[in-house]
Scaffold this active site. Sequence first.
Site, PDB file in Angstrom:
ATOM      1  N   ILE A  33       1.351  -1.395  -0.029  1.00 41.27           N
ATOM      2  CA  ILE A  33       0.307  -0.149  -0.162  1.00 41.27           C
ATOM      3  C   ILE A  33       0.877   1.967   0.148  1.00 41.27           C
ATOM      4  O   ILE A  33       0.417   2.352  -0.359  1.00 41.27           O
ATOM      5  CB  ILE A  33      -1.093   0.210   1.178  1.00 41.27           C
ATOM      6  N   ASN A  89      12.856  -7.581   6.191  1.00 40.00           N
ATOM      7  CA  ASN A  89      13.521  -7.223   7.111  1.00 40.00           C
ATOM      8  C   ASN A  89      12.153  -7.182   8.316  1.00 40.00           C
ATOM      9  O   ASN A  89      11.528  -8.429   8.207  1.00 40.00           O
ATOM     10  CB  ASN A  89      12.558  -5.116   7.152  1.00 40.00           C
ATOM     11  N   GLY A  95      13.200  -2.185  10.141  1.00 41.44           N
ATOM     12  CA  GLY A  95      12.456  -1.627   9.158  1.00 41.44           C
ATOM     13  C   GLY A  95      11.213  -2.043   8.745  1.00 41.44           C
ATOM     14  O   GLY A  95      10.161  -1.879   8.654  1.00 41.44           O
ATOM     15  N   HIS A 102       7.710 -11.539   5.615  1.00 37.93           N
ATOM     16  CA  HIS A 102       6.720 -11.400   4.222  1.00 37.93           C
ATOM     17  C   HIS A 102       8.368 -10.830   3.661  1.00 37.93           C
ATOM     18  O   HIS A 102       8.763 -10.039   4.254  1.00 37.93           O
ATOM     19  CB  HIS A 102       5.579 -10.109   4.570  1.00 37.93           C
ATOM     20  N   HIS A 104       9.762  -9.044   0.175  1.00 37.66           N
ATOM     21  CA  HIS A 104       9.756  -7.205  -0.623  1.00 37.66           C
ATOM     22  C   HIS A 104       9.504  -7.766  -2.219  1.00 37.66           C
ATOM     23  O   HIS A 104      10.876  -8.430  -2.089  1.00 37.66           O
ATOM     24  CB  HIS A 104      10.359  -5.922  -0.468  1.00 37.66           C
TER      25      HIS A 104
END
Length: 116
Positions: A33, A89, A95, A102, A104
Amino acid sequence: MSNPKCLFCRIIAGEIPAKKVYEDEHVLAFDDINPQAPTHVLVIPRAHHQDVAALSRAGEGLLEEVLAQAHEVARAEGVSETGYRVVFNTGPDAGQTVPHAHAHVLGGRTLAWPPG
């Protein structure tokens, strides 16, 4: 295994909407998002694991599945040929803002190094 207070577990459960890119019985991929690149997709295991370290201990090939699907997402998004980055992360200083492992998947532009 899920955590009812976890944002990503709630997305998996369908309680919170997300723009899904891919899903199967083990993983879910959806657009971030707050994208940091033209392609910024999160690939998460459906089972709740706090971070990539916990995910690596889970066994059963789950970490490998997340990574394999990260590559498939990059291919589907059209960035596998020009290059993409996969980032995990782990912990607040790195971060990690959602305590659910997860990956990225970032691409679609030249990515600078070091990132931050």
